[in-house]
Each structure stands twice: as C-alpha cells, then as structure tokens.
Design an enzyme around this catalytic site. Sequence first.
Site, PDB file in Angstrom:
ATOM      1  N   GLY A   1      33.245  52.256  45.484  1.00  0.00           N
ATOM      2  CA  GLY A   1      31.811  52.381  45.732  1.00  0.00           C
ATOM      3  C   GLY A   1      31.026  51.130  45.384  1.00  0.00           C
TER       4      GLY A   1
ATOM      5  N   LEU B   1      29.049  49.666  47.514  1.00  0.00           N
ATOM      6  CA  LEU B   1      29.619  48.955  48.661  1.00  0.00           C
ATOM      7  C   LEU B   1      28.782  47.749  49.082  1.00  0.00           C
ATOM      8  CD1 LEU B   1      30.644  52.085  50.760  1.00  0.00           C
ATOM      9  CD2 LEU B   1      31.996  50.835  49.053  1.00  0.00           C
TER      10      LEU B   1
ATOM     11  N   HIS C   1      33.358  45.402  51.688  1.00  0.00           N
ATOM     12  CA  HIS C   1      33.822  46.755  52.026  1.00  0.00           C
ATOM     13  C   HIS C   1      33.498  47.074  53.494  1.00  0.00           C
ATOM     14  CE1 HIS C   1      32.816  47.230  47.591  1.00  0.00           C
ATOM     15  NE2 HIS C   1      34.070  47.602  47.603  1.00  0.00           N
TER      16      HIS C   1
ATOM     17  N   GLN D   1      42.608  53.461  36.253  1.00  0.00           N
ATOM     18  CA  GLN D   1      42.919  52.035  36.406  1.00  0.00           C
ATOM     19  C   GLN D   1      42.106  51.148  35.458  1.00  0.00           C
ATOM     20  OE1 GLN D   1      41.735  52.248  40.668  1.00  0.00           O
ATOM     21  NE2 GLN D   1      40.847  50.220  40.353  1.00  0.00           N
TER      22      GLN D   1
ATOM     23  N   ASP E   1      41.641  41.290  46.653  1.00  0.00           N
ATOM     24  CA  ASP E   1      42.546  41.807  45.630  1.00  0.00           C
ATOM     25  C   ASP E   1      43.973  41.631  46.150  1.00  0.00           C
ATOM     26  OD1 ASP E   1      40.607  43.453  43.650  1.00  0.00           O
ATOM     27  OD2 ASP E   1      39.891  43.595  45.703  1.00  0.00           O
TER      28      ASP E   1
ATOM     29  N   GLN F   1      46.847  43.498  44.521  1.00  0.00           N
ATOM     30  CA  GLN F   1      46.774  44.928  44.854  1.00  0.00           C
ATOM     31  C   GLN F   1      47.364  45.185  46.241  1.00  0.00           C
ATOM     32  OE1 GLN F   1      43.330  47.717  44.052  1.00  0.00           O
ATOM     33  NE2 GLN F   1      42.819  47.099  46.128  1.00  0.00           N
TER      34      GLN F   1
ATOM     35  N   SER G   1      31.611  40.887  45.436  1.00  0.00           N
ATOM     36  CA  SER G   1      32.250  41.830  44.522  1.00  0.00           C
ATOM     37  C   SER G   1      31.179  42.714  43.912  1.00  0.00           C
ATOM     38  CB  SER G   1      32.963  41.055  43.405  1.00  0.00           C
ATOM     39  OG  SER G   1      33.287  41.934  42.333  1.00  0.00           O
TER      40      SER G   1
HETATM   41  P1  AMP Z   1      36.807  47.982  45.232  1.00  0.00           P
HETATM   42  O1  AMP Z   1      35.667  48.866  45.566  1.00  0.00           O
HETATM   43  O2  AMP Z   1      36.441  46.755  44.473  1.00  0.00           O
HETATM   44  O3  AMP Z   1      37.981  48.738  44.654  1.00  0.00           O
HETATM   45  O4  AMP Z   1      37.337  47.426  46.630  1.00  0.00           O
HETATM   46  C1  AMP Z   1      37.716  48.283  47.666  1.00  0.00           C
HETATM   47  C2  AMP Z   1      38.400  47.483  48.745  1.00  0.00           C
HETATM   48  O5  AMP Z   1      37.493  46.508  49.261  1.00  0.00           O
HETATM   49  C3  AMP Z   1      39.625  46.718  48.219  1.00  0.00           C
HETATM   50  O6  AMP Z   1      40.662  46.783  49.182  1.00  0.00           O
HETATM   51  C4  AMP Z   1      39.092  45.313  48.076  1.00  0.00           C
HETATM   52  O7  AMP Z   1      40.085  44.316  48.203  1.00  0.00           O
HETATM   53  C5  AMP Z   1      38.108  45.242  49.230  1.00  0.00           C
HETATM   54  N1  AMP Z   1      37.122  44.187  48.961  1.00  0.00           N
HETATM   55  C6  AMP Z   1      36.323  44.061  47.867  1.00  0.00           C
HETATM   56  N2  AMP Z   1      35.589  42.926  47.944  1.00  0.00           N
HETATM   57  C7  AMP Z   1      35.935  42.324  49.117  1.00  0.00           C
HETATM   58  C8  AMP Z   1      35.538  41.119  49.765  1.00  0.00           C
HETATM   59  N3  AMP Z   1      34.649  40.287  49.226  1.00  0.00           N
HETATM   60  N4  AMP Z   1      36.093  40.821  50.960  1.00  0.00           N
HETATM   61  C9  AMP Z   1      37.017  41.648  51.518  1.00  0.00           C
HETATM   62  N5  AMP Z   1      37.445  42.795  50.956  1.00  0.00           N
HETATM   63  C10 AMP Z   1      36.916  43.127  49.772  1.00  0.00           C
END
Ligand code: AMP
Length: 279
Positions: A31, A33, A37, A61, A149, A152, A184
Amino acid sequence: MQIVKTIDEVRKTVKAWKREGLTVGLVPTMGYLHEGHKSLIERAVKENDRVVVSDFVNPTQFAPNEDFESYPRDIQADAALCADAGASLIFNPEADEMYTDALTFVDMNKITKVLCGKTRPIHFSGVCTVVSKLFNIVTPDRAYFGEKDAQQLCVIRKMVRDLNFDIEIVGCPIIREADGLAKSSRNTYLNEEERKAALCLNRALKLGREMAEGGETDAEKVVNAITAEIEKEPLAKIDYVEMVDLNTLEMLKTAEKPLLCAVAVYIGKTRLIDNFIME
Ligand code: AMP
C-alpha cells in the site's frame, strides 16, 4: 472496482472470473501506492482480463526493531490510484484474516541470507510466506514485481520454481522521481535535507553503471567507486554495496552479465535500497 477484506470474498470473485474464462493478474503491495506500483498495475491490466492488487502491510516481514507500526497507510488514496490504473479488485485484509494461529512459514536458504537478508534475517521468510498465501488465495495466471526490490524478485522466481506454482512472474523496471531517486513509500520518512542526501544512491549507481558499461571488468573497483561516491554524503551510512550474479546472488569478482549491483543505505534513520541490472 471492489475493495474486499476477506479471503472468501477474493476466492468467490476470482472463481466467477475463471468460470468466464478470464485471466487474472496479481500485484502484491504494502500500500501507500505511488507511480512505481502504478506501473506494475498498468502492465498487469494490459496483460490480463482482471487485476487484483493486494494492499497489506505484512507484519511477518518486519523485525521488532523495524517500521511496521509507522509504515505509511492510506487506503482511500490507494483505491483512487488502483481505479485509475484499471484494477478490478483490491484485497486489503487485516492481519488476523491472514495469520490466525499460523504455524507454517515458507523459508528459503542461501539467496535470502545475502544482501538485505544480512541485516534483515527474517524478512524474506515473511515475504515468501505472504506471497505464497496470496498465490493460493488469488490463484493468478501472472504476478508482477518491481526490479526496485531485485533480491525479492530473484527470491520469488526461485520459490515459484521450487514449489511448482503455476504462475508467470513478471519483473518490471524501476520508476524514479525526476531527479533520479527511486520511488518508494519510505521516501515519505525523509525530511528536506535527507531527501537531497538520498540522491547519492542513484548518483553513485549511475557512476558504477557507466564504469561497468565502459568496460571495467573488476567488480571490486566498481563497488569501491560506488562506495566512495556515497561516502561523500555526510547523512548517508552504507549498509551494503555489492555486485552479484543476478540469478544466484553470489558475489562477483568479474563484472560479468547477468549482474545485479545493489546498494542499501541509511539516510538518517531511513533505510533505502536501489540497484542497476545488466543482462
Ligand atoms: P511494496 O509496496 O514496497 O512492497 O512494493 C510492492 C511492489 O511494487 C514490489 O514488487 C516493488 O518492487 C514494486 N515497487 C516499489 N517501488 C517501485 C518502483 N519505484 N519502481 C518499480 N516497482 C516498484
């Protein structure tokens, strides 16, 4: 677009879609977002008939000393972004819905113990567990993860092979702010001064990439140059700078493709990650 809080509701909806022969994409998120995302959701919308976005700050996590409590949350804004991107359903469960009396966890060796796994020893067990559960709940045809990530993504690809999930894993490029900072949810923790300081990650990685693309084959030289560039920033404290094989995450002596060059850096109290990949 629906927002649902129970596993039952997700299952009923997805079963109805599947009876109609529709394909399903899943975008797992925590979330708060942003455009990063959104790029995953939009790609999923292009490649599937229906898209489920999970929006769940997953407690397993986070270690007790980490930011689970303070992690930013805004389901209203998330719903607006998901609707705009064309998602069909948001799954936004409470922690109890996902983990009542759970005794089973998904664990992985080796590639979860390096890079971020060194400072976050329980992190990837939590990630693998929640992603496995989401795969079983949503049963998607494809699932979308960001290269932001990168470890991941590598761990999930391996888990899918090891546990025979019949799901295609799609990796998506990093989305950045105009000045280069990788987007982020944790960027909201940065004050004005830290926000400027955070640019050292991308600046240093750009330098490293230029060296590697320019023919520098000594991985240590590239890593040292990145380290030196980050160390110029007084607010930055390096967790790691490493060049590894993109698939095995084993440390490289020679900068050979496919490679992942990844950094984790504390800017004040905020831990940021970034990377570049050469395939
Ligand atoms: P999170 O909400 O941080 O767990 O991220 C959810 C998904 O969004 C994960 O697969 C992240 O790698 C992806 N994500 C987060 N930030 C970015 C970004 N700046 N560019 C591309 N994908 C992202």
